[in-house]
Design a protein around this motif. Sequence first.
Motif, short mmCIF file in Angstrom:
data_model
loop_
_atom_site.label_atom_id
_atom_site.label_comp_id
_atom_site.label_asym_id
_atom_site.label_seq_id
_atom_site.Cartn_x
_atom_site.Cartn_y
_atom_site.Cartn_z
N SER A 196 4.47 28.84 -11.82
CA SER A 196 5.41 28.06 -11.00
C SER A 196 6.79 28.04 -11.64
O SER A 196 7.82 28.19 -10.96
N LEU A 197 6.82 27.84 -12.96
CA LEU A 197 8.09 27.79 -13.67
C LEU A 197 8.81 29.13 -13.63
O LEU A 197 10.01 29.20 -13.32
N LEU A 198 8.08 30.20 -13.91
CA LEU A 198 8.68 31.54 -13.90
C LEU A 198 9.02 31.97 -12.48
O LEU A 198 10.11 32.50 -12.23
N GLY A 199 8.11 31.73 -11.54
CA GLY A 199 8.36 32.11 -10.14
C GLY A 199 9.50 31.33 -9.52
O GLY A 199 10.19 31.82 -8.61
N GLY A 200 9.73 30.11 -10.03
CA GLY A 200 10.83 29.30 -9.51
C GLY A 200 12.20 29.91 -9.78
O GLY A 200 13.18 29.59 -9.09
N ALA A 201 12.27 30.79 -10.77
CA ALA A 201 13.54 31.45 -11.08
C ALA A 201 13.81 32.61 -10.14
O ALA A 201 14.93 33.15 -10.12
#
Length: 310
Positions: A196-201
């Motif tokens: 979620s954190l990486l994909g949010g970028a």
Amino acid sequence: MLAIFLQTLPFFLLIGLGYGAGRTSFFSKEATAWLTKFVFYFALSAMLFKFAANLSLAEIFDGRFVLAYLCASACVYAIATLVALLRGAGVEVAAVEAQCAVIGNVGFIGIPMLSLLMGEAAVAPVMMVLAVDLIVFSSLIVILITGSRDGRLRPAVLRSVGLGLLKNPMIVSIVLGLAWSGLRLPIPQVMNEFLSLLGGAATPGALFAIGASLASKSAERLAISGWLSVCKLILHPGAVAISALLLFHVDPYAAAVMIATAALPVAGNVYILAQHYRVAPHRASASILISTTAAVLTVSLVIGWVSALY
């Protein structure tokens, strides 16, 4: 319609911000290249894997959907090719122009924007469109260009095309996500938060990178590039609408997502291929610039129209 425009506007403002940063040289070409690589190999892959891991192949694959999109895209591809050949262009140039007419920026714009505007259920049909574009049309342009240069289709070309697909992080992440889903493996909380954190970028990074890359593109051969932009923004979604709604009777929601995806501006990888093979790169560049600028209005209009279908 104004509400839809205001919803899509932040996405294009991010592109505009990237364009301004690139145009003023605050964000260099090298920085843009590295940001694009980060989004392509890491952020977007994480987003696609997470989406695919929560879907099944049955939810993504629909034979009528694929045929509807493939037939409509093939018709527009054929029209753009015929116009180029009648104008006296060679097979190589015609292949690049046809690619501009049907390949939209599905990965960097479509998935993040349509999943937010049309709901997460839009991810499955968008990924199906992305798969068709990558497997069919991105392979076709390589085959046409190399085949026309060599006078025949060598096995090495097909091998190169196959390896290119296997190395494409978008294809790999979708396949791995579906495999994870097929094995019915739960996603651990730590892994889910990481994705979620990486994909949010992916969304802000991709849109900013698109804008920054547009800053280095020129609008040459405006007549031809304008025609190709019309093909991509108007003719392509129109053909897809006829095919999906009237010929193949695709589910209304899936058809709406397919039409909205077809309305996206020309993809940046068309320029990369044109530059790699040294075939009409300025034409591809101008088509990307013109279609992305015009898409601020046309995409809003199309999404506003298709929202009434479901």
